[in-house]
Scaffold this motif. Structure first.
Motif, short mmCIF file in Angstrom:
data_model
loop_
_atom_site.label_atom_id
_atom_site.label_comp_id
_atom_site.label_asym_id
_atom_site.label_seq_id
_atom_site.Cartn_x
_atom_site.Cartn_y
_atom_site.Cartn_z
N LEU A 68 30.74 26.70 13.51
CA LEU A 68 29.92 27.58 14.34
C LEU A 68 30.63 27.90 15.65
N LEU A 69 31.20 26.88 16.29
CA LEU A 69 31.92 27.09 17.54
C LEU A 69 33.13 28.01 17.34
N GLU A 70 33.79 27.89 16.21
CA GLU A 70 34.94 28.74 15.93
C GLU A 70 34.54 30.19 15.72
N SER A 71 33.30 30.43 15.28
CA SER A 71 32.89 31.79 14.91
C SER A 71 32.17 32.54 16.02
N LEU A 72 31.79 31.85 17.11
CA LEU A 72 31.03 32.52 18.16
C LEU A 72 31.85 33.65 18.79
N SER A 73 31.21 34.78 18.96
CA SER A 73 31.87 35.93 19.56
C SER A 73 31.82 35.82 21.08
N VAL A 74 32.99 35.85 21.71
CA VAL A 74 33.06 35.77 23.17
C VAL A 74 33.88 36.95 23.67
N TYR A 75 33.19 37.97 24.13
CA TYR A 75 33.86 39.16 24.63
C TYR A 75 33.90 39.11 26.15
N ASP A 76 35.07 39.27 26.71
CA ASP A 76 35.23 39.23 28.15
C ASP A 76 34.88 40.60 28.74
N GLU A 77 33.67 40.69 29.30
CA GLU A 77 33.19 41.97 29.83
C GLU A 77 33.78 42.30 31.19
N ALA A 78 34.46 41.34 31.81
CA ALA A 78 34.93 41.54 33.17
C ALA A 78 35.86 42.75 33.31
N HIS A 79 36.61 43.07 32.23
CA HIS A 79 37.54 44.20 32.31
C HIS A 79 36.82 45.54 32.40
N ASP A 80 35.59 45.60 31.88
CA ASP A 80 34.85 46.87 31.85
C ASP A 80 34.02 47.09 33.11
N GLN A 81 33.94 46.10 33.97
CA GLN A 81 33.09 46.19 35.15
C GLN A 81 33.80 46.91 36.30
N PRO A 82 33.06 47.36 37.30
CA PRO A 82 33.69 47.99 38.47
C PRO A 82 34.63 47.01 39.17
N PHE A 83 35.68 47.54 39.76
CA PHE A 83 36.71 46.71 40.39
C PHE A 83 36.14 45.92 41.57
N ARG A 84 36.41 44.59 41.56
CA ARG A 84 36.00 43.72 42.65
C ARG A 84 37.16 42.78 42.99
N PHE A 85 37.57 42.80 44.25
CA PHE A 85 38.72 42.00 44.69
C PHE A 85 38.39 41.35 46.04
N PRO A 86 37.84 40.12 46.03
CA PRO A 86 37.61 39.42 47.30
C PRO A 86 38.95 39.01 47.91
N VAL A 87 39.16 39.34 49.16
CA VAL A 87 40.42 39.03 49.83
C VAL A 87 40.42 37.55 50.22
N GLN A 88 41.45 36.85 49.75
CA GLN A 88 41.56 35.43 50.04
C GLN A 88 42.50 35.15 51.21
N LEU A 89 43.56 35.95 51.31
CA LEU A 89 44.56 35.71 52.35
C LEU A 89 45.26 37.01 52.69
N VAL A 90 45.59 37.20 53.96
CA VAL A 90 46.38 38.35 54.41
C VAL A 90 47.80 37.86 54.65
N ALA A 91 48.76 38.41 53.89
CA ALA A 91 50.17 38.00 54.00
C ALA A 91 50.89 38.96 54.94
N ARG A 92 51.63 38.41 55.91
CA ARG A 92 52.32 39.24 56.89
C ARG A 92 53.82 39.28 56.70
N HIS A 93 54.34 38.68 55.61
CA HIS A 93 55.77 38.78 55.36
C HIS A 93 55.99 38.75 53.85
N ASP A 94 57.12 39.27 53.44
CA ASP A 94 57.48 39.36 52.02
C ASP A 94 58.66 38.42 51.78
N GLY A 95 58.36 37.16 51.47
CA GLY A 95 59.44 36.18 51.30
C GLY A 95 60.13 35.92 52.62
#
Length: 443
Positions: free
Chosen positions: A233-260
């Motif tokens: 039963l666990l092997e057969s459960l359908s798990v569709y990741d709906e996150a790709h179809d949702q509106p874009f959401r990007f919480p900012v975690q850190l602001v980087a001020r240099h590139d390497g």
């Protein structure tokens, strides 16, 4: 380490919009319903145990089985206090795999006082196994069936958290001589309760975790059951990741001020995409500020990307110079999040200290933390009757609909629409303990 048996190769995890090869599930139920034993049986019979683990639990001083019989519950009850008392206290995570799928299991405690741990484990789960101990269910001579309160509480939490699949594992069938009538009565009562609270996808299964019946192998003691084993039963459960179809959401975690090591004029916004996807050139909106911005580049560990999707950790570079800091949200310009000063939510109270409506709490939502105050308790949910009634306070394990005022606006979505931006926790500002988990409801 030498494994008891070789692990099978795994199938691919699926395409960007397809099925996920990984299934996260939890076990939930009352005290001593056999949750840890069930997971131990799953791991043991699916060859998911290493040889040294097997040797260790065979020598365990707190073993509760007779003779050479292995106490499988010790595979997940790793704390000394858990083994000594024979209970699960903390959430134990275990990984195993079959030829068809890989799994992450969360074994959660059954004691009412540890309901908070069950909420933690359930928050990322795709499925829940609700264990029902046949020896504890009250079967009246008049045909009545009384389920345990913890069974109802955990089922209610599963519904509130939006867990897609519910497996009702009627355990310890060996104690009632594998009586089909007992099983049918319990399942009928649970289905009535599931319909009452709004659970849709319910899969009942009779089993004995101790003996292994219907866990990985069917056995011959319940010929009247023609359904799949638990692992099938666990092997057969359908798990569709709906996150790709949702509106874009990007919480900012850190602001980087240099590139390497480059000393140039660089400003990148780092974080994890919680929903949707983003392309170079996309128009976004900064929330709660409201500024319009354009994606100049998408950076990852592997270099520059043309597109990034939900689940990826990236750095976004923008064409515009605007004031953006940790806790802000970059969202799809045509489908922004709601901006809330008053939050309507369902909360599970997780603290032994009751709610004090005179106090301020910290509300942690994605990467943002703001001062908040609970201004009203709209309704308190009665677990047994599912009725909602007025209340003037919240105590440990209460589930209620509340109103919360926040000091700064939150860019949020309804929990039912986007889990990541619809969930939050409340933190005691003095002790820094998490006191509540909340699901935002809009409308």
């Amino acid at each position: 380490m030498n494994a008891v048996a070789d692990q099978h190769p795994l199938s691919a995890a699926g395409s960007e919009h397809g099925e996920r090869g990984l299934l996260r599930f939890i076990t939930a139920g009352s005290v001593d319903d056999g949750k840890s034993t069930l997971i131990g049986r799953l791991l043991f019979d699916s060859k998911g145990i290493f040889a040294d683990q097997l040797a260790s639990i065979s020598r365990a001083k707190h073993k509760r089985t007779v003779g050479d019989t292995i106490d499988l519950s010790l595979l997940t009850d790793g704390l000394e206090a858990e083994r000594e008392q024979g209970i699960t206290i903390d959430v134990a995570y275990r990984y195993f795999a079959t030829p068809k799928r890989k799994f992450i299991i969360a074994d959660t405690p059954g004691h009412e006082q540890y309901t908070r741990n069950m909420v933690t484990g359930a928050s990322t789960a795709d499925a829940v196994i609700i264990l029902v101990d046949v020896s504890k269910v009250k079967l009246g001579d008049d045909g009545s069936v009384t389920l345990l309160t913890q069974t109802k509480r955990h089922s209610t939490i599963a519904r509130l958290l939006g867990i897609e699949h519910v497996i009702v594992a009627v355990n310890k069938m060996d104690l009632v001589d594998y009586d089909r009538t007992v099983y049918d009565r319990i399942v009928a009562e649970y289905r009535k309760f599931a319909q009452q609270i709004g659970l849709q996808d319910v899969h009942p299964i009779p089993l004995s975790a101790l003996a292994g019946d219907n866990v990985v192998e069917a056995g011959d003691r319940m010929p009247w059951y023609q359904g799949p084993t638990l692992i099938s039963l666990l092997e057969s459960l359908s798990v569709y990741d709906e996150a790709h179809d949702q509106p874009f959401r990007f919480p900012v975690q850190l602001v980087a001020r240099h590139d390497g090591d480059k000393a140039n004029d660089f400003r990148g916004y780092m974080g994890r995409i919680e929903a949707g996807k983003v392309h170079k050139g996309d128009k976004l909106v900064v929330q709660p500020g409201g500024q319009s911005v354009t994606v100049k580049d998408i950076r990852s560990f592997d270099g520059s990307l043309d597109v990034a999707i939900a689940g990826q950790s990236i750095t976004l570079l923008l064409d515009e110079y605007v004031d953006i800091s940790r806790g802000d949200m970059l969202a799809a310009a045509d489908q922004p999040a709601e901006q809330l000063k008053t939050v309507k939510a369902e909360v599970c109270w997780l603290s032994e200290e009751p709610l004090d409506m005179r106090r301020k709490y910290w509300l942690k939502h994605t990467t943002k933390q703001v001062a908040a105050r609970v201004t009203g308790i709209d309704t308190l949910l009665d677990i047994n009757t599912q009725e909602r009634r007025p209340a003037d306070g919240l105590k440990l394990n209460d589930i209620a609909t509340v109103s919360i005022n926040v000091q700064q606006p939150l860019a949020a979505d309804a929990y039912d629409a986007i889990r990541a931006t619809g969930a939050f926790i409340l933190i005691d500002e003095v002790t820094h303990q998490t006191v509540a988990a909340g699901m935002i409801r809009l409308g």
